[in-house]
Design a protein around this motif. Structure first.
Motif, PDB file in Angstrom:
ATOM      1  N   SER A 186       0.674  -1.231   0.061  1.00 11.22           N
ATOM      2  CA  SER A 186       0.039   0.017   0.217  1.00 11.22           C
ATOM      3  C   SER A 186       0.888   1.384   0.147  1.00 11.22           C
ATOM      4  CB  SER A 186      -0.987  -0.055   1.242  1.00 11.22           C
ATOM      5  OG  SER A 186      -1.850  -1.003   1.168  1.00 11.22           O
ATOM      6  N   PHE A 187       1.737   0.991   0.935  1.00  5.12           N
ATOM      7  CA  PHE A 187       2.774   2.504   0.902  1.00  5.12           C
ATOM      8  C   PHE A 187       3.453   2.709  -0.498  1.00  5.12           C
ATOM      9  CE2 PHE A 187       1.842   2.371   5.538  1.00  5.12           C
ATOM     10  CZ  PHE A 187       1.840   3.657   5.705  1.00  5.12           C
ATOM     11  N   ALA A 188       4.008   1.376  -0.796  1.00  7.22           N
ATOM     12  CA  ALA A 188       5.194   1.631  -2.093  1.00  7.22           C
ATOM     13  C   ALA A 188       4.273   2.105  -3.460  1.00  7.22           C
ATOM     14  CB  ALA A 188       5.576   0.099  -2.361  1.00  7.22           C
ATOM     15  N   VAL A 189       3.042   1.519  -3.473  1.00 11.45           N
ATOM     16  CA  VAL A 189       2.120   1.998  -4.708  1.00 11.45           C
ATOM     17  C   VAL A 189       1.871   3.303  -4.704  1.00 11.45           C
ATOM     18  CG1 VAL A 189      -0.123   1.146  -4.187  1.00 11.45           C
ATOM     19  CG2 VAL A 189       0.479   0.928  -6.294  1.00 11.45           C
ATOM     20  N   THR A 190       1.543   3.793  -3.289  1.00 14.65           N
ATOM     21  CA  THR A 190       0.997   5.352  -3.180  1.00 14.65           C
ATOM     22  C   THR A 190       2.049   6.099  -3.173  1.00 14.65           C
ATOM     23  OG1 THR A 190      -0.928   4.449  -1.637  1.00 14.65           O
ATOM     24  CG2 THR A 190      -0.215   6.773  -1.303  1.00 14.65           C
ATOM     25  N   ILE A 191       3.294   5.757  -2.633  1.00 15.52           N
ATOM     26  CA  ILE A 191       4.082   6.909  -2.816  1.00 15.52           C
ATOM     27  C   ILE A 191       4.910   6.777  -4.049  1.00 15.52           C
ATOM     28  CG2 ILE A 191       6.806   7.138  -2.243  1.00 15.52           C
ATOM     29  CD1 ILE A 191       6.122   6.015   0.592  1.00 15.52           C
ATOM     30  N   LEU A 192       5.088   5.738  -4.823  1.00 13.62           N
ATOM     31  CA  LEU A 192       5.429   5.889  -6.218  1.00 13.62           C
ATOM     32  C   LEU A 192       4.347   6.562  -7.264  1.00 13.62           C
ATOM     33  CD1 LEU A 192       6.781   2.052  -6.459  1.00 13.62           C
ATOM     34  CD2 LEU A 192       8.214   4.093  -6.747  1.00 13.62           C
ATOM     35  N   ALA A 193       3.129   6.327  -6.965  1.00 18.41           N
ATOM     36  CA  ALA A 193       2.263   7.257  -7.755  1.00 18.41           C
ATOM     37  C   ALA A 193       2.063   8.453  -7.376  1.00 18.41           C
ATOM     38  CB  ALA A 193       0.854   6.486  -7.570  1.00 18.41           C
ATOM     39  N   ALA A 194       2.341   8.978  -6.360  1.00 15.19           N
ATOM     40  CA  ALA A 194       2.664  10.446  -5.982  1.00 15.19           C
ATOM     41  C   ALA A 194       3.981  10.837  -6.537  1.00 15.19           C
ATOM     42  CB  ALA A 194       2.328  10.428  -4.481  1.00 15.19           C
ATOM     43  N   ILE A 195       4.984  10.307  -6.758  1.00 17.63           N
ATOM     44  CA  ILE A 195       6.086  10.565  -7.033  1.00 17.63           C
ATOM     45  C   ILE A 195       5.628  10.770  -8.664  1.00 17.63           C
ATOM     46  CG2 ILE A 195       8.403   9.933  -7.767  1.00 17.63           C
ATOM     47  CD1 ILE A 195       8.541   8.547  -5.363  1.00 17.63           C
ATOM     48  N   VAL A 196       5.090   9.973  -9.465  1.00 15.04           N
ATOM     49  CA  VAL A 196       4.907  10.036 -10.680  1.00 15.04           C
ATOM     50  C   VAL A 196       3.906  11.404 -11.095  1.00 15.04           C
ATOM     51  CG1 VAL A 196       4.001   9.012 -12.897  1.00 15.04           C
ATOM     52  CG2 VAL A 196       5.348   7.612 -11.238  1.00 15.04           C
ATOM     53  N   ALA A 197       2.777  11.348 -10.424  1.00 15.47           N
ATOM     54  CA  ALA A 197       1.791  12.241 -10.675  1.00 15.47           C
ATOM     55  C   ALA A 197       1.920  13.759 -10.044  1.00 15.47           C
ATOM     56  CB  ALA A 197       0.405  11.768  -9.788  1.00 15.47           C
ATOM     57  N   ALA A 198       2.716  13.833  -8.892  1.00 20.22           N
ATOM     58  CA  ALA A 198       2.923  15.102  -8.637  1.00 20.22           C
ATOM     59  C   ALA A 198       3.574  16.160  -9.522  1.00 20.22           C
ATOM     60  CB  ALA A 198       3.709  15.176  -7.227  1.00 20.22           C
TER      61      ALA A 198
END
Length: 307
Positions: free
Chosen positions: A91-103
């Motif tokens: 959960s943390f990995a996919v959330t943080i990685l998605a934020a790194i891409v989307a931000a």
């Protein structure tokens, strides 16, 4: 019987005041009732989920430390194991990685609409953002399942169901949230910030990088955190592309699972009140705690913005 126009002015005023007070009371009552219902619903859900989530530790004797740190999850075996760390990590990995891409994409789109091409940028980007918001999560998951997963399978080794697939799908899903809030943040900045920077001889990019972004940074961070909160609680789209394995992933191309995907996959196959069912409620309690932490972080960033 006298009509209203024939009544003395004092009586007409008294009657109008009574009518106004009656409407005022009704309005206050409805607004207060709505607020009370929301508060009661939130407290009730919190109490219920907390009570159910603690049952596995209090009633069934599951060790909280083992539950949070162990990597073995096998609740139906002869020697049941309840290690939720792979799902917490997923959960943390996919959330943080998605934020790194989307931000960067969302903030970049916001800057484009407000400072690079404000006259026609919103005319192009706004419908795109609204379209992304209106697409259901199951459609994102289905597109990821039929397009993204085969692409990853053909380009890299593995089955295609992976953290990478979940990251890309979630990044696209949270992009409208980040873009919308970031656009509002950049648009709300005073015009004298830009004018003062230009008057000092700064270029457009220097103004954006050294003046506008620092000034809007708390709100931009709030946008990213809100996107992360949305990503952390997403279930269906991620479930369709991430692989849903119980093992700890070692790379982006490995299949994984999240708290939400495990709950949705297994809740319907467990007996109410059983140990496995109670451990799934414990996973839901972790999600609730993380939601509270996201809210606290957002409020902290909002307080920084007011200073």
């Amino acid at each position: 019987m006298m009509s209203e126009k024939q009544l003395p002015a004092s009586k007409r005023l008294l009657k109008n005041n009574r009518s106004w007070m009656s409407g005022e009371f009704k309005g206050k009552f409805l607004v207060t009732l709505s607020a009370v219902i929301m508060i009661v619903a939130t407290i009730s859900i919190t109490i219920f989920l907390t009570t159910k989530g603690l049952q596995s530790f209090i009633k069934n004797g599951v060790s909280p430390i083992e539950f949070l740190t162990s990597t073995k999850w096998n609740p139906t075996g002869e020697n049941p194991l309840y290690g939720a760390f792979p799902f917490i990590f997923g959960s943390f990995a996919v959330t943080i990685l998605a934020a790194i891409v989307a931000a960067p994409l969302g903030i970049g789109a916001a800057i484009f609409m407000t400072d690079i091409a404000p006259s026609w940028g919103r005319k192009i980007m706004q419908p795109i953002v609204e379209l992304l918001v209106g697409i259901p999560s199951v459609v994102y998951g289905f597109i990821g399942l039929t397009v993204l997963v085969p692409f990853i399978r053909g380009t890299f080794s593995g089955m295609g169901f992976s953290l990478l697939a979940g990251t890309i799908v979630l990044a696209i899903m949270i992009l409208p949230t980040i873009t919308t809030i970031a656009t509002d943040a950049m648009s709300s900045l005073p015009k004298n910030l830009r004018e003062g920077s230009y008057a000092l001889g700064a270029t457009r990019w220097q103004t954006i990088r050294k003046v506008l972004i620092p000034a809007a940074l708390p709100t931009l961070l709030t946008a990213v955190v809100l996107g992360m909160a949305r990503a952390f609680g997403e279930a269906l789209a991620v479930q369709m592309v991430i692989g849903n394995t119980r093992d700890l992933p070692s790379s982006l191309l490995d299949a994984s699972a999240t708290l939400t995907t495990i709950i949705t996959l297994n809740m319907g196959h467990t007996t109410y009140g059983s140990v496995e069912n109670n451990t799934l409620w414990s996973l839901g309690l972790i999600l609730l705690i993380m939601s509270f932490l996201f809210i606290l972080l957002i409020r902290y960033l909002s307080s920084r913005r007011k200073i």
